[in-house]
Write an enzyme that holds these catalytic residues in place. Structure first.
Site, PDB file in Angstrom:
ATOM      1  N   ASP A  63      -4.300 -36.802  31.439  1.00 19.69           N
ATOM      2  CA  ASP A  63      -5.465 -37.129  32.272  1.00 19.69           C
ATOM      3  C   ASP A  63      -5.618 -36.003  33.282  1.00 19.69           C
ATOM      4  O   ASP A  63      -5.046 -36.053  34.377  1.00 19.69           O
ATOM      5  CB  ASP A  63      -5.236 -38.445  33.013  1.00 19.69           C
ATOM      6  N   ARG A  71      -2.796 -34.327  36.806  1.00 17.58           N
ATOM      7  CA  ARG A  71      -1.341 -34.394  36.608  1.00 17.58           C
ATOM      8  C   ARG A  71      -0.689 -33.022  36.820  1.00 17.58           C
ATOM      9  O   ARG A  71       0.433 -32.929  37.271  1.00 17.58           O
ATOM     10  CB  ARG A  71      -1.024 -34.905  35.204  1.00 17.58           C
ATOM     11  N   ARG A 139     -15.314 -39.968  40.465  1.00 13.92           N
ATOM     12  CA  ARG A 139     -14.967 -39.468  39.136  1.00 13.92           C
ATOM     13  C   ARG A 139     -16.190 -39.484  38.215  1.00 13.92           C
ATOM     14  O   ARG A 139     -16.234 -38.756  37.212  1.00 13.92           O
ATOM     15  CB  ARG A 139     -13.862 -40.320  38.511  1.00 13.92           C
ATOM     16  N   LYS A 169     -14.701 -42.035  27.920  1.00 13.59           N
ATOM     17  CA  LYS A 169     -14.152 -43.270  28.480  1.00 13.59           C
ATOM     18  C   LYS A 169     -15.081 -43.786  29.586  1.00 13.59           C
ATOM     19  O   LYS A 169     -15.892 -43.024  30.101  1.00 13.59           O
ATOM     20  CB  LYS A 169     -12.731 -43.025  28.996  1.00 13.59           C
ATOM     21  N   HIS A 170     -15.039 -45.088  29.921  1.00  9.42           N
ATOM     22  CA  HIS A 170     -14.186 -46.156  29.387  1.00  9.42           C
ATOM     23  C   HIS A 170     -15.113 -47.102  28.638  1.00  9.42           C
ATOM     24  O   HIS A 170     -15.879 -47.817  29.284  1.00  9.42           O
ATOM     25  CB  HIS A 170     -13.479 -46.902  30.492  1.00  9.42           C
ATOM     26  N   HIS A 182      -6.476 -51.316  37.216  1.00  9.93           N
ATOM     27  CA  HIS A 182      -5.043 -51.085  37.366  1.00  9.93           C
ATOM     28  C   HIS A 182      -4.366 -52.296  38.005  1.00  9.93           C
ATOM     29  O   HIS A 182      -3.169 -52.526  37.796  1.00  9.93           O
ATOM     30  CB  HIS A 182      -4.771 -49.856  38.243  1.00  9.93           C
ATOM     31  N   ASP A 251      -7.131 -48.153  26.846  1.00  7.98           N
ATOM     32  CA  ASP A 251      -6.654 -47.610  28.115  1.00  7.98           C
ATOM     33  C   ASP A 251      -5.180 -48.011  28.242  1.00  7.98           C
ATOM     34  O   ASP A 251      -4.639 -48.750  27.401  1.00  7.98           O
ATOM     35  CB  ASP A 251      -7.497 -48.164  29.271  1.00  7.98           C
TER      36      ASP A 251
END
Length: 335
Positions: A63, A71, A139, A169-170, A182, A251
């Site tokens: 990601d 990351r 985002r 996505k998503h 999350h 996901d």
């Protein structure tokens, strides 16, 4: 081959991971900040995965969106902007925004390809609305479906030119979620006519090589199950209304939006129609349970995976990365 993508626990394969992956033969791997220390280490890690698989076209995901979802981080790697930057530029100069998004994505792709990473979980095609939760927030590529599709298409093209597969996505759209999946299960009560705007970018880019579901209940289609676990949403909406025929992964199955243990979640999403179950955290007990719970990958899913990986363009211009970043920054400075 096990229809799962697994995470790794650290910056190098452990002996247990090496033995487990050799036995379970997952469809791919996903990397996080804990796996990315520096250039030499990261390339050695991805090379070890290719050596383990005995082939070069291993699906190694990350990601790396830009903004707060990154990351691989500075100072070892350059920072990239979030999707909102290109949305703002589109307000005053649409063509420049598309070129900036394409240059940015190509630079991203080159950076990832140099590290041996082959798939980036980007672009988001979630259409932002006033109630969009900050988990999506900046985002997103915008609030106009056609703009999101245009910018998303530029991102997919740029990633491909940089040597990386993109993931839309998503699916079928997370913009109307008012809680973070999350932590909680979002429920969207909009009617089908309203949801057409959410589907539009995915429909426009339904030839994308890979896609990712969202853990969201859509009352208009299936009031009981989130999209990831819903045969109705996957078959009738994602495969049907959207017309997506690429590789469809869930996901992350560890999100609190889902119920049950992770192995049951993996089996449930594959039974519902996902080609691949995504498990990100590299916990050996969870991965072993998932591998036991899943059947062999279907012929259709394997063909979709192979087709997606075959879209990667050969790359021999890694030195172009600074120029691409400079071009992007020059265009974004127009705002």
């Amino acid at each position: 081959m096990t229809p799962a993508i697994f995470g790794l626990s650290g910056p190098a394969l452990t002996d247990d991971e090496r033995a487990f992956f050799a036995d379970s033969k997952p469809a791919g791997y996903i990397l996080f900040k804990r796996n990315c220390v520096d250039r030499a280490q990261l390339r050695a890690l991805t090379d070890s995965l290719r050596d383990l698989e005995g082939r070069s076209d291993v699906a190694i995901l990350i990601d790396q969106e830009g903004g707060r979802v990154a990351r691989m981080q500075p100072p070892e790697w350059p920072a990239f902007p979030s999707g909102e930057a290109f949305d703002r530029l589109y307000d005053i100069a649409p063509i420049s925004a598309l070129e900036a998004a394409r240059s940015n994505a190509r630079a991203l792709g080159l950076m990832l390809a140099e590290a041996g990473i082959t798939v980036d979980c980007l672009p988001l095609l979630d259409v932002r609305v006033p109630e969009t939760h900050p988990a999506i927030g900046d985002r997103a590529l915008g609030s106009d479906p056609l703009r999101v599709a245009s910018l998303g298409g530029a991102v997919i093209d740029g990633l491909r030119r940089g040597g990386v597969v993109g993931v839309v996505k998503h699916m079928p759209g997370q913009g109307r979620a008012v809680v973070d999946s999350h932590l909680h299960l979002p429920v969207v009560d909009a009617d089908e006519a309203t949801l057409e705007a959410d589907l539009a970018p995915f429909r426009k880019l339904n030839d994308a090589p890979m896609g990712m579901t969202g853990h969201i209940v859509f009352s208009a289609w299936d009031g009981e199950r989130p999209a990831t676990m819903s045969p109705l949403v996957i078959e009738q909406v994602i495969r049907g209304k959207i017309g997506f025929d690429g590789l469809l992964m869930s996901d992350d199955l560890d999100m609190k939006a889902l119920q049950g243990d992770v192995a049951d979640r993996a089996a449930g999403c594959v039974a519902a129609g996902c080609d691949i179950a995504l498990n990100c955290w590299g916990r050996m007990d969870e991965m072993v349970g998932i591998a036991k719970a899943l059947p062999e990958i279907t012929d259709i899913a394997r063909a979709r995976l192979d087709r997606a990986m075959a879209t990667i363009a050969p790359v021999d211009d890694f030195a172009a990365l600074p120029d691409l970043i400079a071009k992007r920054d020059e265009l974004l400075a127009l705002v």
